[in-house]
Each structure stands twice: as structure tokens, then as C-alpha cells.
Design a protein around this motif. Structure first.
Motif, PDB file in Angstrom:
ATOM      1  N   ARG A 275       3.023  -2.952   6.498  1.00  0.00           N
ATOM      2  CA  ARG A 275       3.245  -4.085   5.589  1.00  0.00           C
ATOM      3  C   ARG A 275       2.867  -3.696   4.154  1.00  0.00           C
ATOM      4  NH1 ARG A 275       0.709  -6.630  10.039  1.00  0.00           N
ATOM      5  NH2 ARG A 275      -1.246  -6.849   8.900  1.00  0.00           N
ATOM      6  N   LYS A 276       1.763  -2.987   4.004  1.00  0.00           N
ATOM      7  CA  LYS A 276       1.329  -2.528   2.674  1.00  0.00           C
ATOM      8  C   LYS A 276       2.384  -1.620   2.053  1.00  0.00           C
ATOM      9  CE  LYS A 276      -2.580  -0.260   0.340  1.00  0.00           C
ATOM     10  NZ  LYS A 276      -1.779   0.651  -0.502  1.00  0.00           N
ATOM     11  N   TYR A 277       2.941  -0.710   2.852  1.00  0.00           N
ATOM     12  CA  TYR A 277       3.960   0.226   2.363  1.00  0.00           C
ATOM     13  C   TYR A 277       5.180  -0.540   1.830  1.00  0.00           C
ATOM     14  CZ  TYR A 277       7.769   3.644   2.640  1.00  0.00           C
ATOM     15  OH  TYR A 277       8.859   4.437   2.365  1.00  0.00           O
ATOM     16  N   PHE A 278       5.674  -1.497   2.583  1.00  0.00           N
ATOM     17  CA  PHE A 278       6.860  -2.245   2.171  1.00  0.00           C
ATOM     18  C   PHE A 278       6.577  -3.098   0.931  1.00  0.00           C
ATOM     19  CE2 PHE A 278       8.414  -0.886   6.184  1.00  0.00           C
ATOM     20  CZ  PHE A 278       9.793  -1.001   6.142  1.00  0.00           C
ATOM     21  N   LEU A 279       5.388  -3.689   0.872  1.00  0.00           N
ATOM     22  CA  LEU A 279       5.044  -4.523  -0.283  1.00  0.00           C
ATOM     23  C   LEU A 279       4.786  -3.673  -1.519  1.00  0.00           C
ATOM     24  CD1 LEU A 279       2.782  -7.053   1.619  1.00  0.00           C
ATOM     25  CD2 LEU A 279       4.925  -7.624   0.450  1.00  0.00           C
ATOM     26  N   ASP A 280       4.060  -2.583  -1.356  1.00  0.00           N
ATOM     27  CA  ASP A 280       3.774  -1.706  -2.500  1.00  0.00           C
ATOM     28  C   ASP A 280       5.047  -1.100  -3.078  1.00  0.00           C
ATOM     29  OD1 ASP A 280       1.113  -2.229  -2.251  1.00  0.00           O
ATOM     30  OD2 ASP A 280       0.565  -0.304  -1.361  1.00  0.00           O
TER      31      ASP A 280
END
Length: 574
Positions: A275-280
Motif C-alpha cells: 500500500r505504501k509503494y502504490f501511495l508513494d
């Protein structure tokens, strides 16, 4: 001359007869595609003699090699005879409409539902994507082509692509797109085994639900990335985010994608890095919580995610209240779709923009319920993790293990189950266990420990009151919170968590819908008001007094019940 309604009714009756006669057919059991495929062959027969062999019939049709090969492999003489009956008794128009709009989900179980996206999901995705003329549109994991057929019906001048691992489903998807008369290509293959060769303006996917890549033996493409941890986000717990990466890699720079995914992938710890990867990387535009019962084979609620370039806040929408209930399955009507689209563009009670800072503070949780609820004003809000000396889970014992160590003898050691917490207190009559393993010594309850259930709704809260000379061990679905009593009174905390404000705050920290659960990370991060110790003690004393009132009333109630049971005997003088 029969009207269209009468003809469709007659065709439906004939189809049910054929399906009943062919019920033992291996082909029918293996695929929900055989009946509409038989209707398609019947349609081809009407251009020639129905006594021709299948190969001769296909020679007159402009079919892809994969379609011809699959039909030749799958159709035996029994299925050819079924096609001949359909050809003789139905018109071309009726057969064409039957193939295009066959309800694959009527009476379908989980297997048939794997390859058929419900019509309401297709219509919702189309409403969100807003396909324009001249765009390239893809469905990754297209199944029987339900989404592609719906899209082609609304936008016949666009170009369509699908990929599907089931050759039966892919074959039927291509046939249906051919009947639509649009520019299309359906590829048979595993979409994760290769990197995308082209990009699209609009992409949809209802990929396999709840898949774990650890248990799939695929190779190449995204499988190899996952095995080596080269996804950009390590090895996620669920496959959803690997599929989502494929969707995003398949998008043109200004493209948009819609995916249907599990709720768990939006909040579980094993997918936090994903989730962090997609949001970042600015890949998520919106997240929509949808109701349960929309997909065949499961009643659990689902999540719709909108992907596309977005460096700003993410639109979070709770649409779990928008559905039309059915006898077995739910659906979403036109009014509900219109409301979901409205919520995606306007903020309100069930829709808001969530900043990246807010998302980061919640471990990048994308579960909508985390971000909604009435405003709660708190005095000196403080995280429970900062107020606790320790937070532990109890001892996890399955029923068989508990049976092995249980005893009727009062050993002074008891086991606290969730069902033993009643009305804010630990009930009497706890099961005794034979002995205490020294490794579990630290999990003994102490007076003043705050007890909070880990799962289930409503959540249970109590303060431990351990009789002198007794030992109590809590079960694994109970949290034991040892608070710093110089900062907070345990009974005050219990009173707050039992209040409407407390329930609201706990509800925001909960994950899961079928079985709500409170992760320990969320429990530590949960804020509660911490007024002066004088105010805390006043609330704590009032709370304990009312718990005592409950106990007195329970005793009176039990006495009244016993009196009611004995009424007849007393009046009869027995």
C-alpha cells in the motif's frame, strides 16, 4: 408469428431441457460455457446444413484459430445434436442475443462465478471509467467477457483486449466480441506470467479473489518478481497488489483502471509495504467499500480501487450501504451506481479526501471505515500504547487442548474465555486447568489489568479482579493491558471504551467485516481522552457503582425466573 418475448421464453425452456439432459457431460461440469457455445454453433449451422460436421461448419465462419481448436476439442456428437436442436427451433436473432447476454451467474456456484463478472459490477466500473470514443480498453482476467461486452455495447468504435487463463472462457469471450462486431483480441494465458506488451487508456479487472501467490506455481513475469522480492514492495501477503501492479503497468500515462479486490488487502499488516509503494508512487485515486453478496460464491464485502496518476489526496468512499437485497445475492441498481459516482466526486458523510499524512499515520490503511464517523472532542488525547506498561495477547488454546488440561478440581488456576466476560465483569465459574506452565507466568492476570476482546462485535471490556490465592489466564482472543496507574485509572478507561465515544473510536480501528478484528498495532495507536486524575476517579467510581447495580439486578432476575418456574407447584400445594 411468435413475438420476441414468446420466442425467448421458448428458447429458455429448450436450453433448460438440454442442460438437464447434458448434466452428466464432463464438458458441462468443467465449464459454464458449453450451453452458450452450443447456441453459437447452432447460429453457424443456420448458414449451412445442420447435418454438416463441425469442421465444415467452422470453415464457413471467420474464427480465430484458438476458437476453432477449442470447439473441435470440446464438441462431441451429443453436443452437436444439442446444437442442431437449437438451430432448428430458434431464430438467428434469438441465438445471437442468447450468446451475448447469457446469464452465467444464474444458479451459479463459486466455480462458474470465477469467470463471470456480475452485471452490476460491470455497469459500475463503466460509470467510473467514463470510456471515451477511440480509446483502447482492456479487461485483465476477462472470463467470459461480461465487462468487454458491456463496454462494446456502449462504445462500439473503441478497441478491446482481454486475457484469460481458462481456454473455455477466453474462447467464449472472443466469440461474443466477434458477434458485437468490434475490434477486439482475446488472448489465452496467465496474465501474471508476462509483462504487458502494450498500454491501455482504460483497464478493468476482477482478478482471482483471495489468491495467495505462495501457493501458485506460476513462472515468468510477475511470478518471478514476487519470488525474488523485486516487486518494489517485497512479497505482499495477498496477490491483489501484484495484480494491481500489472494493471498500473498496463496503463497509458493518463489512463485509469478499476479493480475489484479483497477487503483484507486494504488493511492487513502483510500488505502494508505494498500500500505504501502504490501511495508513494501516486498510483491510487480512490477506494470504495462495496457491500457483501455481490460476487457469487462469497457473501463477504469487497473493495473497488481506482488506479491512475494521483499525487494528491486519495478519495475514500464508504458505499457499503448501497445495494438492492436479493434472496441469495445482492446487486447494485442504477440509483446506487449514480450515488457511488456522486460520492466519488463530492465529500460528505460517506466520502472524503484523505491526505497522504493521514494515510501514513494509519499504516497506509485504505479500509474506508477507518476514516469516517462523528467528530469526537477529547481532553488530552493520548495513545493507549503510551499509557500501558505492557499489552499482551492471552494464551491461545483450541478447544481440544483446553479439554486435555481442564479439570473439575479447583486447582486455583482458571482459564478466561471471551464468553466469560459479561456486562463489564468477569463471570464466576471459570473452567479450571491442571497446572500453569512457567512460560505463561507473565500472562497471569493481575488486579487492575484492562481486558479487551481482540475480535467480534460488540467488543468486550472489563477490569480484572482476581480473588486472593487464584490465578487466571486469559484466552488468545483477549488483550491484557497493564496500564500505568499513575497516569490512568483502569476503571476510567473501561468506562470510556464502553461509552458511545469509545465504541466509535474502537470501530474506526477495527479491520475486517465478516469478523471484525482489532490488531494490536491499532490498539496501541488508539487515542483516548486523559483528563485529570480527580475526574478519572469520579468517573471510575460511578462506573463501578453501576456495574454493582447490574450484578444486583441479575441476582433479582435469576430469583424472579426461579419463582416463575415454581409458580404451578406452589399454587397446587406441591
Amino acid at each position: 408469428m411468435q413475438n420476441k418475448s414468446e420466442e425467448n421464453t421458448r428458447l429458455a425452456s429448450l436450453v433448460w431441457q438440454i442442460a438437464d439432459e447434458m448434466r452428466s457431460s464432463t464438458a458441462l461440469q468443467a465449464s459454464g460455457a458449453m450451453i452458450p457455445l452450443a447456441a453459437y454453433v447452432a447460429l453457424l449451422m443456420q448458414d449451412g446444413g445442420d447435418g454438416d460436421a463441425l469442421g465444415d461448419i467452422q470453415a464457413r465462419a471467420n474464427e480465430e484459430a484458438e476458437v476453432r481448436d477449442f470447439l473441435l476439442r470440446s464438441f462431441d456428437e451429443k453436443w452437436m445434436e444439442a446444437a442442431r436442436r437449437l438451430s432448428r427451433e430458434a431464430t438467428k436473432e434469438a441465438l445471437r442475443e442468447f450468446v451475448l447476454y447469457y446469464d452465467f451467474l444464474a444458479g451459479a456456484g463459486k466455480v462458474a462465478g470465477e469467470h463471470a463478472t456480475p452485471d452490476c459490477i460491470c455497469r459500475l466500473a463503466l460509470a467510473i471509467l467514463g470510456i471515451k470514443q477511440g480509446e483502447n480498453v482492456a479487461d485483465l482476467g476477462c472470463g467470459y467477457g461480461n465487462f468487454l461486452v458491456a463496454a462494446a455495447g456502449a462504445h462500439p468504435n473503441d478497441t478491446y483486449y482481454g486475457v484469460e487463463i481458462s481456454d473455455a472462457a477466453a474462447c467464449l469471450a472472443q466469440i461474443r466480441m466477434n458477434l458485437m462486431g468490434v475490434d477486439s483480441a482475446i488472448e489465452i494465458g496467465d496474465m501474471l506470467s508476462r509483462k504487458p506488451k502494450r498500454q491501455f487508456d482504460k483497464v478493468f479487472s476482477q482478478y482471482p479473489f483471495g489468491m495467495r501467490l505462495q501457493h501458485v506455481g506460476g513462472s515468468g513475469g510477475y511470478y518471478d518478481e514476487f519470488k525474488k522480492g523485486n516487486t518494489g514492495f517485497g512479497r505482499s501477503s495477498s496477490a491483489d497488489w501484484v495484480f494491481n501492479k500489472l494493471l498500473c503497468d498496463s496503463l497509458s500515462p493518463d489512463g485509469e483502471a478499476v479493480a475489484i479486490m479483497t477487503n483484507g488487502a486494504t488493511f492487513n499488516g502483510g500488505d502494508e509495504l505494498a500500500r505504501k509503494y502504490f501511495l508513494d508512487n501516486g498510483m491510487i485515486r480512490a477506494v470504495v467499500a462495496l457491500p457483501g453478496g455481490l460476487l457469487r460464491g462469497t457473501l463477504v464485502p469487497i473493495t473497488l480501487v481506482v488506479f491512475g496518476r494521483n499525487d494528491g489526496p486519495v478519495r475514500i468512499v464508504d458505499a457499503s450501504d448501497l445495494f438492492v437485497p436479493g434472496r441469495r445475492w445482492n446487486t447494485i441498481g442504477d440509483d446506487e451506481i449514480e450515488e457511488i459516482v456522486r460520492r466519488l466526486s463530492e465529500s460528505g458523510e460517506s466520502s472524503r479526501l484523505v491526505t497522504r499524512e493521514e494515510l501514513a499515520a494509519t499504516e497506509y490503511c485504505l479500509f474506508p471505515s477507518r476514516y469516517f464517523g462523528r467528530e469526537i472532542n477529547m481532553v488530552n488525547p493520548t495513545r493507549i500504547g503510551e499509557l500501558a506498561e505492557s499489552i499482551e495477547r492471552g494464551v491461545a488454546l483450541v478447544a481440544s487442548e483446553l479439554d486435555m488440561i481442564s479439570t473439575d478440581e479447583d486447582t486455583g488456576i482458571s482459564y478466561l474465555r471471551l464468553s466469560d466476560i459479561e456486562d463489564g465483569r468477569i463471570a464466576g465459574g471459570l473452567p479450571h486447568i491442571r497446572a500453569l506452565d512457567t512460560k505463561l507466568e507473565k500472562l497471569r492476570l493481575k488486579n487492575g489489568d484492562l481486558i479487551v476482546s481482540k475480535s467480534g462485535a460488540p467488543f468486550k471490556v472489563a477490569v480484572a479482579e482476581v480473588p486472593e490465592g487464584q490465578t487466571i489466564l486469559a484466552s488468545g482472543n483477549i488483550y491484557i493491558i497493564r496500564l500505568n496507574t499513575e497516569r490512568v485509572n483502569p476503571y476510567y478507561v473501561a468506562a470510556f471504551l464502553a461509552s458511545e465515544d469509545g465504541k466509535e473510536i474502537m470501530g474506526r480501528m477495527v479491520v475486517g467485516t465478516a469478523i471484525p478484528s482489532l490488531p494490536i498495532k491499532n490498539l496501541r495507536a488508539m487515542e483516548i481522552p486523559v483528563p485529570s486524575m480527580e475526574e478519572q476517579e469520579a468517573i471510575a467510581d460511578a462506573y463501578r457503582a453501576r456495574l454493582d447495580e447490574v450484578e444486583v439486578l441479575k441476582i433479582k432476575l435469576e430469583k424472579a425466573r426461579n419463582n416463575a418456574v415454581s409458580t404451578y407447584d406452589e399454587v397446587m400445594g406441591r
